[in-house]
Write an enzyme that holds these catalytic residues in place. Structure first.
Site, PDB file in Angstrom:
ATOM      1  N   GLU A  36       0.817  -1.161   0.246  1.00 44.78           N
ATOM      2  CA  GLU A  36       0.067   0.236  -0.093  1.00 44.78           C
ATOM      3  C   GLU A  36       1.052   1.195  -0.004  1.00 44.78           C
ATOM      4  O   GLU A  36       1.889   1.244   0.469  1.00 44.78           O
ATOM      5  CB  GLU A  36      -0.907   0.075   1.398  1.00 44.78           C
ATOM      6  CG  GLU A  36      -1.969  -1.006   1.214  1.00 44.78           C
ATOM      7  CD  GLU A  36      -2.828  -0.660   2.429  1.00 44.78           C
ATOM      8  OE1 GLU A  36      -3.935  -1.147   2.322  1.00 44.78           O
ATOM      9  OE2 GLU A  36      -2.365  -0.337   3.654  1.00 44.78           O
TER      10      GLU A  36
ATOM     11  N   ARG B  49     -16.112  -6.841  15.003  1.00 43.53           N
ATOM     12  CA  ARG B  49     -16.262  -7.073  16.303  1.00 43.53           C
ATOM     13  C   ARG B  49     -16.364  -5.740  17.131  1.00 43.53           C
ATOM     14  O   ARG B  49     -16.220  -4.788  16.655  1.00 43.53           O
ATOM     15  CB  ARG B  49     -15.326  -8.056  16.755  1.00 43.53           C
ATOM     16  CG  ARG B  49     -13.772  -7.359  16.695  1.00 43.53           C
ATOM     17  CD  ARG B  49     -12.383  -8.110  17.025  1.00 43.53           C
ATOM     18  NE  ARG B  49     -11.241  -7.486  16.720  1.00 43.53           N
ATOM     19  CZ  ARG B  49     -10.566  -6.502  17.163  1.00 43.53           C
ATOM     20  NH1 ARG B  49     -11.162  -6.020  18.141  1.00 43.53           N
ATOM     21  NH2 ARG B  49      -9.538  -6.218  16.514  1.00 43.53           N
TER      22      ARG B  49
ATOM     23  N   HIS C 161       2.252   0.253  16.406  1.00 44.79           N
ATOM     24  CA  HIS C 161       0.972   0.030  15.812  1.00 44.79           C
ATOM     25  C   HIS C 161      -0.121  -0.841  16.916  1.00 44.79           C
ATOM     26  O   HIS C 161      -1.352  -0.982  16.403  1.00 44.79           O
ATOM     27  CB  HIS C 161       1.174  -1.151  14.604  1.00 44.79           C
ATOM     28  CG  HIS C 161       2.177  -0.665  13.619  1.00 44.79           C
ATOM     29  ND1 HIS C 161       2.195   0.567  13.007  1.00 44.79           N
ATOM     30  CD2 HIS C 161       3.454  -1.416  13.277  1.00 44.79           C
ATOM     31  CE1 HIS C 161       3.151   0.533  12.008  1.00 44.79           C
ATOM     32  NE2 HIS C 161       3.850  -0.455  12.406  1.00 44.79           N
TER      33      HIS C 161
END
Length: 316
Positions: free
Chosen positions: A64, A156, A99
């Site tokens: 990406e 979720r 992250h």
């Protein structure tokens, strides 16, 4: 997925550096490498695939465009079994270490009502496109110019859902159960706007100033903070054994205030009241953040905390 390094090199040349290599089966920040040129791409591609294979049993990877110093903004959605999908607004999740989210807030200081509407509409459209039901979260990167890019959808309920509950007055868990029983979403879920400001910190059994080394052992004594605008979501108590075989998160501390400044004051008071004896925790990190001018002014991006820790600016 990229077939080989030649495919990765061609893809990077097409979209332009910097790029990020990601594990297709990834999660938790594993199997990710940033490359600013072809030499970094070769090494990053090899390491990302190796880590992906060992972590997930699947070494496939994709590329990406890497967005420089973005914010991590996510939208909480709910979808019932009758075709209704709604957005409950955004969460600011840019305070991350490798992250992994460390602090979450709602609403974000950089999201205007108009941007909230557009991001919410994009998240709702994504959920509708797959006929999604129940609670879910669409995650986006937001650049300095206000452009947002879809990252992923978490199908979720997430760790940080309490901040959304605090600023909306809605119980997302009860909503999940109602949706699962076939009940339609009521009018209270229409055009939800945030009220006040909420902040959540994740309490971990680890030492933030010794490279976040795990701190297993027995919690000898625990006192959780109380008072107006303070919420504790905890799975431990005095006498609990913190194992090395499980996630080191032991509790979530959430505060609400009429605005961000009041929320920060309540967070500081709650952390001062918190007592966890017997193990080390990351509480000193939150005390250091509360003393940091950039954090208090909400001047940060997803790499800000890593930079601060690496430079040693966040002292205990």
């Amino acid at each position: 997925a990229l077939a080989d390094f030649a495919a990765a090199r061609a893809c990077a040349a097409e979209i332009g550096y910097p790029v990020i290599i990601k594990a297709s089966a990834g999660g938790g920040g594993k199997g990710m490498r940033v490359a600013h040129d072809e030499s970094e791409l070769a090494e990053g591609y090899r390491l990302a695939r190796a880590e992906a294979g060992s972590s997930f049993g699947d070494d496939s990877a994709f590329l990406e465009k890497f967005v420089l110093r973005p914010r991590h903004i996510e939208i909480q959605i709910l979808g019932d079994q009758h075709g209704k999908v709604v957005s409950l607004g955004e969460r600011e999740c840019s305070l991350q270490r490798r992250h992994q989210k460390v602090v979450e807030e709602a609403p974000s200081t950089v999201v205007s009502p108009e941007l909230r509407r557009r991001m919410g509409a994009a998240a709702v459209a994504a959920a509708r496109a797959v006929g999604y039901t129940n609670a879910g979260t669409c995650e986006f990167l937001l650049d300095a110019a206000g452009n947002f890019y879809f990252l992923e959808m978490n199908t979720r309920l997430q760790v940080e859902h309490p901040v959304t509950e605090m600023v909306t007055g809605l119980d997302i868990v009860i909503a999940q159960l109602a949706i699962a029983q076939g009940e339609p979403l009521g009018p209270e879920f229409d055009e939800v706007e945030p009220r006040g400001h909420a902040i959540e910190v994740r309490l971990y059994a680890e030492d933030p100033f010794r490279k976040f080394a795990p701190s297993p052992g027995k919690i000898q004594w625990l006192r959780l903070p109380q008072g107006p605008g303070v919420r504790n979501d905890s799975g431990v108590f005095g006498g609990s054994e913190i194992s090395i075989h499980y996630d080191p998160m032991i509790a979530k501390l959430i505060v609400w205030g009429r605005d961000r400044e009041e929320s920060l004051r309540r967070l500081a008071r709650a952390i001062d009241e918190l007592r966890i004896v017997g193990i080390r925790t990351n509480v000193p990190l939150f005390q250091a953040l509360l003393a940091d001018a950039d954090f208090r002014a909400a001047r940060f991006d997803i790499h800000w905390l890593d930079r601060k820790l690496e430079s040693g600016e966040l002292a205990p």
